[in-house]
Design a protein around this motif. Sequence first.
Motif, PDB file in Angstrom:
ATOM      1  N   LEU A  69     -61.616  46.089 -35.238  1.00  0.00           N
ATOM      2  CA  LEU A  69     -63.035  46.452 -36.338  1.00  0.00           C
ATOM      3  C   LEU A  69     -62.859  47.472 -35.927  1.00  0.00           C
ATOM      4  O   LEU A  69     -64.307  47.964 -36.688  1.00  0.00           O
ATOM      5  N   PHE A  70     -62.976  48.536 -34.838  1.00  0.00           N
ATOM      6  CA  PHE A  70     -63.403  50.079 -34.876  1.00  0.00           C
ATOM      7  C   PHE A  70     -63.206  50.716 -35.735  1.00  0.00           C
ATOM      8  O   PHE A  70     -63.747  51.370 -37.163  1.00  0.00           O
ATOM      9  N   ALA A  71     -61.228  50.501 -37.070  1.00  0.00           N
ATOM     10  CA  ALA A  71     -61.243  51.061 -38.078  1.00  0.00           C
ATOM     11  C   ALA A  71     -61.780  50.627 -39.136  1.00  0.00           C
ATOM     12  O   ALA A  71     -61.931  50.913 -40.227  1.00  0.00           O
ATOM     13  N   LEU A  72     -61.815  49.066 -39.213  1.00  0.00           N
ATOM     14  CA  LEU A  72     -62.476  48.356 -40.197  1.00  0.00           C
ATOM     15  C   LEU A  72     -64.411  49.102 -40.841  1.00  0.00           C
ATOM     16  O   LEU A  72     -64.752  49.057 -41.507  1.00  0.00           O
ATOM     17  N   GLY A  73     -64.902  49.170 -39.742  1.00  0.00           N
ATOM     18  CA  GLY A  73     -66.158  49.402 -39.531  1.00  0.00           C
ATOM     19  C   GLY A  73     -66.437  50.832 -40.344  1.00  0.00           C
ATOM     20  O   GLY A  73     -67.536  51.007 -40.726  1.00  0.00           O
ATOM     21  N   VAL A  74     -65.318  52.042 -39.621  1.00  0.00           N
ATOM     22  CA  VAL A  74     -65.407  53.524 -40.379  1.00  0.00           C
ATOM     23  C   VAL A  74     -64.365  53.220 -41.291  1.00  0.00           C
ATOM     24  O   VAL A  74     -65.585  53.564 -42.976  1.00  0.00           O
ATOM     25  N   GLU A  75     -64.270  52.427 -42.029  1.00  0.00           N
ATOM     26  CA  GLU A  75     -63.795  51.895 -43.954  1.00  0.00           C
ATOM     27  C   GLU A  75     -65.078  51.340 -44.293  1.00  0.00           C
ATOM     28  O   GLU A  75     -65.253  51.134 -45.828  1.00  0.00           O
ATOM     29  N   PHE A  76     -65.341  50.570 -43.745  1.00  0.00           N
ATOM     30  CA  PHE A  76     -67.224  49.244 -44.069  1.00  0.00           C
ATOM     31  C   PHE A  76     -67.996  50.171 -44.089  1.00  0.00           C
ATOM     32  O   PHE A  76     -68.901  49.921 -42.642  1.00  0.00           O
ATOM     33  N   ALA A 132     -58.975  39.110 -36.194  1.00  0.00           N
ATOM     34  CA  ALA A 132     -57.925  39.979 -36.463  1.00  0.00           C
ATOM     35  C   ALA A 132     -56.628  39.574 -37.436  1.00  0.00           C
ATOM     36  O   ALA A 132     -56.709  40.620 -38.451  1.00  0.00           O
ATOM     37  N   VAL A 133     -56.581  38.522 -37.325  1.00  0.00           N
ATOM     38  CA  VAL A 133     -55.651  38.053 -38.191  1.00  0.00           C
ATOM     39  C   VAL A 133     -56.044  38.173 -39.583  1.00  0.00           C
ATOM     40  O   VAL A 133     -54.859  38.411 -40.281  1.00  0.00           O
ATOM     41  N   VAL A 134     -56.947  37.749 -40.065  1.00  0.00           N
ATOM     42  CA  VAL A 134     -57.427  38.147 -41.167  1.00  0.00           C
ATOM     43  C   VAL A 134     -56.823  39.291 -41.666  1.00  0.00           C
ATOM     44  O   VAL A 134     -56.792  39.898 -42.895  1.00  0.00           O
ATOM     45  N   LEU A 135     -58.039  40.080 -40.655  1.00  0.00           N
ATOM     46  CA  LEU A 135     -57.899  42.218 -41.659  1.00  0.00           C
ATOM     47  C   LEU A 135     -56.758  42.306 -41.552  1.00  0.00           C
ATOM     48  O   LEU A 135     -57.020  42.948 -42.517  1.00  0.00           O
ATOM     49  N   LYS A 136     -55.788  41.444 -40.205  1.00  0.00           N
ATOM     50  CA  LYS A 136     -54.555  42.638 -40.576  1.00  0.00           C
ATOM     51  C   LYS A 136     -54.057  42.288 -41.499  1.00  0.00           C
ATOM     52  O   LYS A 136     -53.032  42.568 -42.392  1.00  0.00           O
ATOM     53  N   THR A 137     -53.728  40.610 -41.923  1.00  0.00           N
ATOM     54  CA  THR A 137     -53.063  40.691 -43.586  1.00  0.00           C
ATOM     55  C   THR A 137     -53.460  41.020 -44.385  1.00  0.00           C
ATOM     56  O   THR A 137     -53.135  41.804 -45.600  1.00  0.00           O
ATOM     57  N   LEU A 138     -54.975  41.251 -44.450  1.00  0.00           N
ATOM     58  CA  LEU A 138     -56.617  42.358 -46.109  1.00  0.00           C
ATOM     59  C   LEU A 138     -55.583  43.327 -45.551  1.00  0.00           C
ATOM     60  O   LEU A 138     -55.200  43.713 -46.721  1.00  0.00           O
ATOM     61  N   GLY A 246     -68.891  44.907 -31.009  1.00  0.00           N
ATOM     62  CA  GLY A 246     -69.052  46.122 -30.592  1.00  0.00           C
ATOM     63  C   GLY A 246     -68.380  46.936 -31.111  1.00  0.00           C
ATOM     64  O   GLY A 246     -69.252  48.520 -31.341  1.00  0.00           O
ATOM     65  N   ALA A 247     -67.357  47.323 -31.225  1.00  0.00           N
ATOM     66  CA  ALA A 247     -65.900  48.120 -32.056  1.00  0.00           C
ATOM     67  C   ALA A 247     -66.796  48.174 -32.907  1.00  0.00           C
ATOM     68  O   ALA A 247     -66.911  49.411 -33.376  1.00  0.00           O
ATOM     69  N   PHE A 248     -66.994  47.065 -34.216  1.00  0.00           N
ATOM     70  CA  PHE A 248     -67.573  47.308 -35.414  1.00  0.00           C
ATOM     71  C   PHE A 248     -68.371  48.389 -35.233  1.00  0.00           C
ATOM     72  O   PHE A 248     -68.515  48.935 -36.668  1.00  0.00           O
ATOM     73  N   VAL A 249     -69.324  47.948 -34.625  1.00  0.00           N
ATOM     74  CA  VAL A 249     -70.881  48.961 -34.697  1.00  0.00           C
ATOM     75  C   VAL A 249     -70.507  50.373 -34.091  1.00  0.00           C
ATOM     76  O   VAL A 249     -71.332  51.233 -35.091  1.00  0.00           O
ATOM     77  N   ALA A 250     -69.226  50.441 -33.780  1.00  0.00           N
ATOM     78  CA  ALA A 250     -68.798  51.447 -33.176  1.00  0.00           C
ATOM     79  C   ALA A 250     -68.548  52.395 -34.616  1.00  0.00           C
ATOM     80  O   ALA A 250     -68.464  53.739 -34.961  1.00  0.00           O
TER      81      ALA A 250
END
Length: 603
Positions: A69-76, A132-138, A246-250
């Motif tokens: 989720l942290f990596a998603l937050g950085v990209e998103f 987690a599963v959807v994000l990893k698959t995408l 929390g990880a996404f917000v970070a």
Amino acid sequence: MTAEPNFVLDLTLALGASAIGGYIAHRLKQPALLGYLVTGLVIGPFGLGLQTDVEQIQGLAEVGIAFLLFALGVEFSLTELKRVKDIALKGSFLQMGLTTLLVCSVSLLSGTANSPLQGIFLGLVLSLSSTAVVLKTLTDRGETATVHGQVMLGLLISQDLALGLMLAVLPVLNQPDALGPALAIAALKFGLFLAGAIALGRWVVPQLIQHIAATESSELFLLTVVALCLSVAWITSFLGLSIAMGAFVAGLMISEIDYADQALGKILPLRDTFACLFFASIGMLIDPHLIVSDLGRILELVALIMVGKALIILPIVLGFGYSLKTAVRASFGLNQIGEFSFVLALMGLELGLINEERYSLLLGTIAISLMLTPLWINLAPKVADWLHNLPVLKDFLNQAEDPKLLSVPGDIHDHVIVAGYGRVGEVLVNVLLSRGYSVLVVDNSETAIQRLRNRHAPLVQIPFVYGDADSELVLEKTSLETAKALAITLPDPTTTRLVLQRALLRAPELDIIARSHNNEEIDVLTQLGAREVVQPEFEAALELGSHVLNTLGEQSIEIQSVLDWIRQDRYRSIRPAVQVGEGYRNTAKERKQKSEKVESSAS
């Protein structure tokens, strides 16, 4: 001291077995994620029993969720988040509410729940989907930047926000008087966290990262990024909210600063390693004996839930103005039960909301739905195409796919059509405009079209079509027959292929340049009729190589001939799959002969 060797052994076993499972899945042309899940089942306590300390592995697995989720937050970025804010907030509220209502009603009628309270609890558990599963698959499919990918992630993030409220409400669900205060406390915690996150993201984190980056210490930068990610995730966990949120917000704190790409590059290897442990740990929870003994009931539940959730999500996405293709992909991608449902199910067991039998049944249902998710996501484009070809739906779909907004002169000709106004498309449009060419842009993002209109007004009005580029009705509005070329810069591989095929049906002689997302796609797009296929990573490598060769004293004409030959050969000689062998030696020999011819003609 005896626990440490066991932990190291368990960790080594989990990682090594996951690597083998992922490799086997890849060889079988299945997502590696399925290999990790099956690996966990095989080595876990219900399989061969090789894993002796599942709890410690699951503790590390939570780190995997945080890094994902942290990596998603950085990209998103915040701009992209605003793009889907309506469906993320309103759509997720509708989806979770309708799912809870449906599950509660069905469970009461079937006798699965003994009271409305138990029905509501089951509805809340089943309304969550797996971030987690959807994000990893995408991520593996390269679809996080697509419209359906962002819709799915927006809904998932909102579900993670709602998880905090669920965790606060469940203990007092059977105490109506305490429900209001519990919700108020949860809202207060969330408000305080959000205010603190905004303050840190604006005044503390950018300066901290800047000072750390100034040390030019790679390990110090990595440690700071990891500490930031895990500390914010721990704070949300301490407040009773979800670690994922929390990880996404970070990640969002870092996404808007100059060092975002560097932070993402550092965290990706850790993300992939710990995410592998997470999926293996999910597999360890699966009891094959339970699944075999109750297979009929579990499969019935899986079918009911996955079909039911898909049928709920489909009209919601359509109702927010998205195409049928996007709605089908989102509904097929979010119809599983989430990993955090394990947490809610365990809490329900402790609170007496479900008994042991139903708890075990829930675990089996959740596990199977998670394992089916990558397969459903792969199936979604085919189902969308099948629905498109149904005569009953044709008129409705034609109306839905008609361009929502367009600005195209009736006499437009000799223009270049750019399908996709993302980062690549925007640069291409600027290059073409600087050379005086007429450009027409096609995109299905209202934000992208608005950016296009604001960027170039009032100096020049760029024609555009707002709609899905792979729609025949949209392509009809672009005057393909009078265009000079079509450049496809879309982030979705499937849509890229459809645009290419449908454009050539209308204009067989049109020059089409397509963006490739992986090595295999280069040959596929070429065979479908693309005049040129560009792989961005290879192009970046070629430019770097060009500068290095120039620094080493190579002549510019020789360097250019080498680059031209590599492009004409569709990058075959530099693809990672080409190993040192007879084929590689032959291509190297051909390149050398071509270079010698260029030199002799130049002299």
